[in-house]
Write a protein that holds these residues in place. Structure first.
Motif, mmCIF file in Angstrom:
data_model
loop_
_atom_site.group_PDB
_atom_site.id
_atom_site.type_symbol
_atom_site.label_atom_id
_atom_site.label_comp_id
_atom_site.label_asym_id
_atom_site.label_seq_id
_atom_site.Cartn_x
_atom_site.Cartn_y
_atom_site.Cartn_z
ATOM 1 N N SER A 176 0.808 -1.218 0.000
ATOM 2 C CA SER A 176 0.000 0.000 0.000
ATOM 3 C C SER A 176 0.841 1.268 0.000
ATOM 4 C CB SER A 176 -0.935 0.012 1.220
ATOM 5 O OG SER A 176 -0.192 0.042 2.425
ATOM 6 N N ARG A 235 -3.093 -3.657 -3.911
ATOM 7 C CA ARG A 235 -3.087 -2.220 -3.631
ATOM 8 C C ARG A 235 -1.748 -1.542 -3.946
ATOM 9 N NH1 ARG A 235 -5.328 -0.681 2.013
ATOM 10 N NH2 ARG A 235 -3.766 -2.184 2.714
ATOM 11 N N LYS A 284 0.284 0.802 -6.215
ATOM 12 C CA LYS A 284 -0.036 1.843 -7.195
ATOM 13 C C LYS A 284 0.896 1.672 -8.392
ATOM 14 C CE LYS A 284 -1.686 5.125 -3.730
ATOM 15 N NZ LYS A 284 -3.109 5.002 -4.102
#
Length: 391
Positions: free
Chosen positions: A312, A342, A344
């Motif tokens: 994350s 999660r 990015k």
């Protein structure tokens, strides 16, 4: 008066014939310049052009390496008076900068002039610009070992010039907004506090000219964000990626200076090389990468996935033209899995020398459908994008 006008009109065809003669070279003497009446300046231009473009005849098998026929008729000053170093010096003086750079690029890229590839002094004479760096990187395998240090020095000049242009704005975009309560000695447009500057300089108002004389410009510092992010920068080093690798190396060196940001730098084609230990030195990166080969983005992402410790707080940046050279199944599955975890993901499309995006639209769309944001951005805009993602 009429005679003067007629003389000017008569000179125009002569000027056009001379220009065609210089374009076509000494092989056109018989038809376009039978009296050998080029002036001394034009002869220098003719010699400079012939030194380079006689390589075109050789490449087509129309002229052997030892031939210079037809011999120059200008008092024995034929092209043998040139070597690559004094050709570069002379050409820089004779032609406008844009023309000289075009001829220099053709000497390296099209004709691979041995004098440039093997002579350190010739590399010193090259115009230090992005295109000369790009060409030398592509031809590095053919460069003589003795020129490596001069190539490195040329790359350093170009890198430092670009760093000066983008570094401050790049860092400002990533390290936070202006702090109106702290002053800064860094005189950056982004840091300029116009309200405080006007207030501090009202006493210097010029009644006659009706304007404020600025004696003390005020700049704000930036509020530092603590960004606990890991950035994994995966850069495609296949043959079409020379421009993007150049800017990726510079961006990587800036990112390493950011507080609380850990950078992993990976370059890939069908294999992956970890250059994290060189990330702070863009010159060493550019001297290390090996342009060429195929493309296996999926394999690179599988390798990068092993570097993730906190999904994350991880940003996976892929710089590529997205022309995958193997089955797309692994690539798509990996991106979908990273998105589910999660992570990015930012896909930065390749840019050519004119900053025009070059990438596979279909593959990019499929990656976007699976959670990777795709964009084609210059380094400055990339910094802003990265900052938005890290908010």
């Amino acid at each position: 008066m009429n005679n003067d006008k007629q003389t000017k009109e008569d000179s125009k065809p002569d000027e056009q014939i001379k220009r065609w003669r210089l374009i076509l070279g000494q092989y056109a003497d018989e038809h376009l310049n039978p009296n050998n009446d080029l002036n001394p300046y034009d002869r220098q231009i003719d010699q400079a052009l012939n030194y380079l473009y006689q390589n075109e005849y050789r490449s087509r098998g129309l002229l052997t390496k030892d031939e210079n026929a037809p011999k120059s008729k200008y008092g024995g000053k034929d092209n043998s008076v040139y070597n690559t170093v004094n050709w570069l010096r002379q050409t820089r003086k004779l032609f406008p900068k844009s023309t000289f750079e075009r001829m220099q690029n053709q000497a390296i890229e099209r004709y691979q002039l041995e004098g440039i590839l093997n002579d350190p002094n010739a590399v010193k004479e090259l115009q230090p610009n992005f295109n000369s760096v790009r060409l030398l990187m592509n031809l590095r395998g053919k460069l003589n070992n003795s020129v490596q240090e001069e190539v490195k020095a040329l790359i350093k000049k170009v890198v430092e010039e670009i760093l000066q242009k983008i570094k401050t704005n790049f860092i400002n975009a990533l390290t936070g907004k202006k702090n109106r309560f702290r002053r800064s000695s860094i005189k950056s447009n982004q840091n300029f506090d116009w309200r405080a500057t006007i207030k501090a300089n009202l006493k210097h108002f010029d009644q006659d000219k009706q304007r404020i004389i600025i004696e003390n410009a005020i700049f704000n510092s930036r509020a530092t964000r603590q960004l606990p992010w890991d950035i994994i920068l995966c850069v495609d080093q296949s043959g079409s990626m020379d421009t993007s690798i150049f800017y990726s190396a510079i961006c990587a060196s800036i990112i390493t200076q950011l507080p609380a940001v850990n950078l992993h730098l990976l370059v890939f084609d069908t294999q992956v090389v970890d250059l994290t230990h060189l990330a702070s030195d863009p010159v060493e990166i550019l001297m290390t990468v090996q342009l060429g080969g195929g493309t296996n983005i999926g394999y690179a992402l599988n390798y990068a996935e092993q570097k993730i410790t906190n999904p994350s707080r991880t940003i996976m940046v892929v710089v590529s033209d997205f022309y995958e050279g193997v089955s797309l199944t692994n690539l798509y599955n990996t991106v979908a899995r990273l998105n589910a975890n999660r992570v990015k993901m930012l896909g930065l499309a390749a840019l050519d020398y004119d900053a025009t995006p070059v990438y596979d639209l279909q593959v990019s769309q499929q990656l976007a459908n699976r959670g990777m944001q795709i964009a084609a951005l210059t380094p400055e805009h990339f910094a802003t994008w990265l900052a938005e993602v890290m908010k």
